[in-house]
Write an enzyme that holds these catalytic residues in place. Structure first.
Site, short mmCIF file in Angstrom:
data_model
loop_
_atom_site.label_atom_id
_atom_site.label_comp_id
_atom_site.label_asym_id
_atom_site.label_seq_id
_atom_site.Cartn_x
_atom_site.Cartn_y
_atom_site.Cartn_z
N LYS A 234 0.82 -1.20 0.00
CA LYS A 234 0.00 0.00 0.00
C LYS A 234 0.86 1.26 0.00
O LYS A 234 0.37 2.36 -0.28
CB LYS A 234 -0.87 0.03 1.27
CG LYS A 234 -1.82 -1.12 1.39
CD LYS A 234 -2.48 -1.08 2.79
CE LYS A 234 -3.18 -2.37 3.11
NZ LYS A 234 -3.62 -2.43 4.51
N GLY A 235 2.14 1.12 0.33
CA GLY A 235 2.99 2.28 0.60
C GLY A 235 3.08 3.29 -0.53
O GLY A 235 3.15 4.49 -0.30
N GLU B 197 7.92 2.47 -6.17
CA GLU B 197 8.03 1.99 -4.78
C GLU B 197 8.19 3.18 -3.84
O GLU B 197 8.77 4.21 -4.20
CB GLU B 197 9.21 1.01 -4.71
CG GLU B 197 9.52 0.43 -3.36
CD GLU B 197 8.42 -0.38 -2.68
OE1 GLU B 197 7.29 0.15 -2.59
OE2 GLU B 197 8.68 -1.49 -2.22
N ASP B 198 7.69 3.03 -2.62
CA ASP B 198 7.78 4.12 -1.65
C ASP B 198 9.18 4.30 -1.10
O ASP B 198 9.72 5.39 -1.08
CB ASP B 198 6.76 3.93 -0.51
CG ASP B 198 6.84 2.55 0.13
OD1 ASP B 198 7.68 1.71 -0.29
OD2 ASP B 198 6.06 2.29 1.07
N ASP C 138 14.90 0.05 1.80
CA ASP C 138 15.69 -0.01 3.03
C ASP C 138 16.75 -1.11 2.87
O ASP C 138 17.83 -0.84 2.34
CB ASP C 138 14.73 -0.27 4.20
CG ASP C 138 15.42 -0.30 5.56
OD1 ASP C 138 16.61 0.07 5.62
OD2 ASP C 138 14.78 -0.69 6.55
N LYS D 153 16.80 4.62 1.87
CA LYS D 153 17.53 4.50 3.14
C LYS D 153 18.70 3.55 2.88
O LYS D 153 18.55 2.34 2.95
CB LYS D 153 16.61 3.92 4.23
CG LYS D 153 15.61 4.92 4.76
CD LYS D 153 15.23 4.66 6.21
CE LYS D 153 14.30 3.51 6.36
NZ LYS D 153 13.59 3.52 7.68
N PHE E 117 12.96 5.50 11.18
CA PHE E 117 11.70 4.96 10.66
C PHE E 117 10.72 6.11 10.43
O PHE E 117 10.48 6.92 11.34
CB PHE E 117 11.12 3.94 11.64
CG PHE E 117 9.96 3.19 11.06
CD1 PHE E 117 10.17 2.08 10.25
CD2 PHE E 117 8.65 3.58 11.31
CE1 PHE E 117 9.10 1.38 9.69
CE2 PHE E 117 7.57 2.89 10.76
CZ PHE E 117 7.81 1.79 9.96
N ASP F 90 3.33 3.44 6.68
CA ASP F 90 2.59 3.21 7.92
C ASP F 90 3.48 2.71 9.05
O ASP F 90 4.59 2.23 8.82
CB ASP F 90 1.51 2.16 7.70
CG ASP F 90 2.10 0.75 7.55
OD1 ASP F 90 3.01 0.58 6.72
OD2 ASP F 90 1.69 -0.15 8.30
N ARG G 148 -0.76 6.43 7.43
CA ARG G 148 -0.60 6.48 5.97
C ARG G 148 -1.19 7.76 5.38
O ARG G 148 -0.75 8.24 4.34
CB ARG G 148 -1.32 5.29 5.31
CG ARG G 148 -0.67 3.95 5.53
CD ARG G 148 -1.28 2.93 4.56
NE ARG G 148 -1.05 1.56 4.99
CZ ARG G 148 0.04 0.86 4.70
NH1 ARG G 148 1.00 1.42 4.00
NH2 ARG G 148 0.16 -0.38 5.11
P1 IMP Z 1 13.17 -3.29 2.28
O1 IMP Z 1 12.66 -4.62 1.79
O2 IMP Z 1 13.88 -3.38 3.61
O3 IMP Z 1 13.99 -2.54 1.25
O4 IMP Z 1 11.93 -2.41 2.65
C1 IMP Z 1 11.02 -2.01 1.75
C2 IMP Z 1 9.65 -1.89 2.38
O5 IMP Z 1 9.70 -1.79 3.80
C3 IMP Z 1 8.99 -0.62 1.90
O6 IMP Z 1 8.23 -0.87 0.75
C4 IMP Z 1 8.15 -0.20 3.07
O7 IMP Z 1 6.87 -0.77 2.95
C5 IMP Z 1 8.85 -0.79 4.28
N1 IMP Z 1 9.67 0.25 4.99
C6 IMP Z 1 11.01 0.38 5.01
N2 IMP Z 1 11.42 1.44 5.74
C7 IMP Z 1 10.28 2.01 6.20
C8 IMP Z 1 10.02 3.19 7.02
O8 IMP Z 1 10.91 3.94 7.47
N3 IMP Z 1 8.71 3.44 7.27
C9 IMP Z 1 7.69 2.67 6.78
N4 IMP Z 1 7.89 1.60 6.01
C10 IMP Z 1 9.18 1.25 5.72
MG MG Z 2 6.33 -0.59 0.17
#
Ligand code: IMP
Ligand code: MG
Length: 188
Positions: free
Chosen positions: A47-48, A105-106, A109, A137, A158, A165, A171
């Site tokens: 949903k991000g 993508e939002d 990380d 990030k 975060f 969210d 959100r």
């Molecule tokens: P990754 O798989 O660790 O790269 O994270 C990607 C997903 O984790 C994103 O699509 C977000 O939904 C969630 N995410 C990562 N960091 C944050 C944050 O700081 N706040 C909220 N959601 C996050």
């Molecule tokens: Mg996401």
């Protein structure tokens, strides 16, 4: 006049709505330049990236040939640290074979979510595959993912709002904010 107060649990704004809009406009310009001669399918990650996909699509010039689809993944459960596990909750509704796909993508990380999506979509033989990410990030990367269009580099904290969210809350905020530490504490 009453001074504005932030919602309960919100500690500070990290990026204002204006800063998000400026980044979105810049990205739309770059995307418009690269896709001016071919149709592009935006694939928003729910949903991000809900609001980001909608705002980015509307920031693109009306002369561009744009389609929109969505998929949904989960990687975090209800925690604020990545589980390292990505699951597809909802697939796209159309075939992407032979199409120019742009993943929207939002935030990236550790990189596992975007890497999973690049593999999944890449295997379905799109004509091309790129990614557009609002927030990066880079501090805890576990896999090296390619981000073709990047909006903003996020501080190592975060954040919530503008689609992101914490336990399905926040959100709807029109800005990106960090939370008070007590929000993350388990109820006694
Ligand atoms: P990754 O798989 O660790 O790269 O994270 C990607 C997903 O984790 C994103 O699509 C977000 O939904 C969630 N995410 C990562 N960091 C944050 C944050 O700081 N706040 C909220 N959601 C996050
Ligand atoms: Mg996401």
């Amino acid at each position: 006049m009453r001074t504005a107060v932030t919602p309960e649990g919100v500690a500070a704004i990290v990026f204002t709505a204006d800063e998000i809009a400026a980044a979105t406009t810049r990205l739309a310009g770059d995307i418009a330049r690269d896709y001016r001669s071919e149709p592009v399918l935006l694939v928003g990650v729910l949903k991000g990236a809900l609001f980001f996909t909608a705002d980015l699509a509307r920031a693109l010039p009306d002369t561009l040939d744009v389609s929109i689809d969505f998929l949904a993944v989960t990687s975090y459960g209800n925690r604020s640290a990545s589980s390292g596990e990505v699951r597809l909750l909802k697939d796209m509704s159309e075939s992407i074979e032979g199409k120019h796909v742009l993943i929207i993508e939002d935030i990236v990380d550790n990189g596992l979510t975007l890497s999973y999506l690049q593999d999944l979509i890449g295997r379905r033989r799109p004509a091309s595959l790129r990614s557009c990410v609002l927030l990066d990030k880079p501090y805890r990367r576990r896999v090296d993912v390619k981000i073709d269009y990047l909006g903003l580099t996020c501080p190592d904290t975060f954040i919530v709002g503008y689609g992101l969210d914490y336990q399905e809350k926040y959100r709807n905020l029109p800005y990106l904010a960090r939370l008070e530490p007590w929000v993350f504490q388990e109820p006694a």
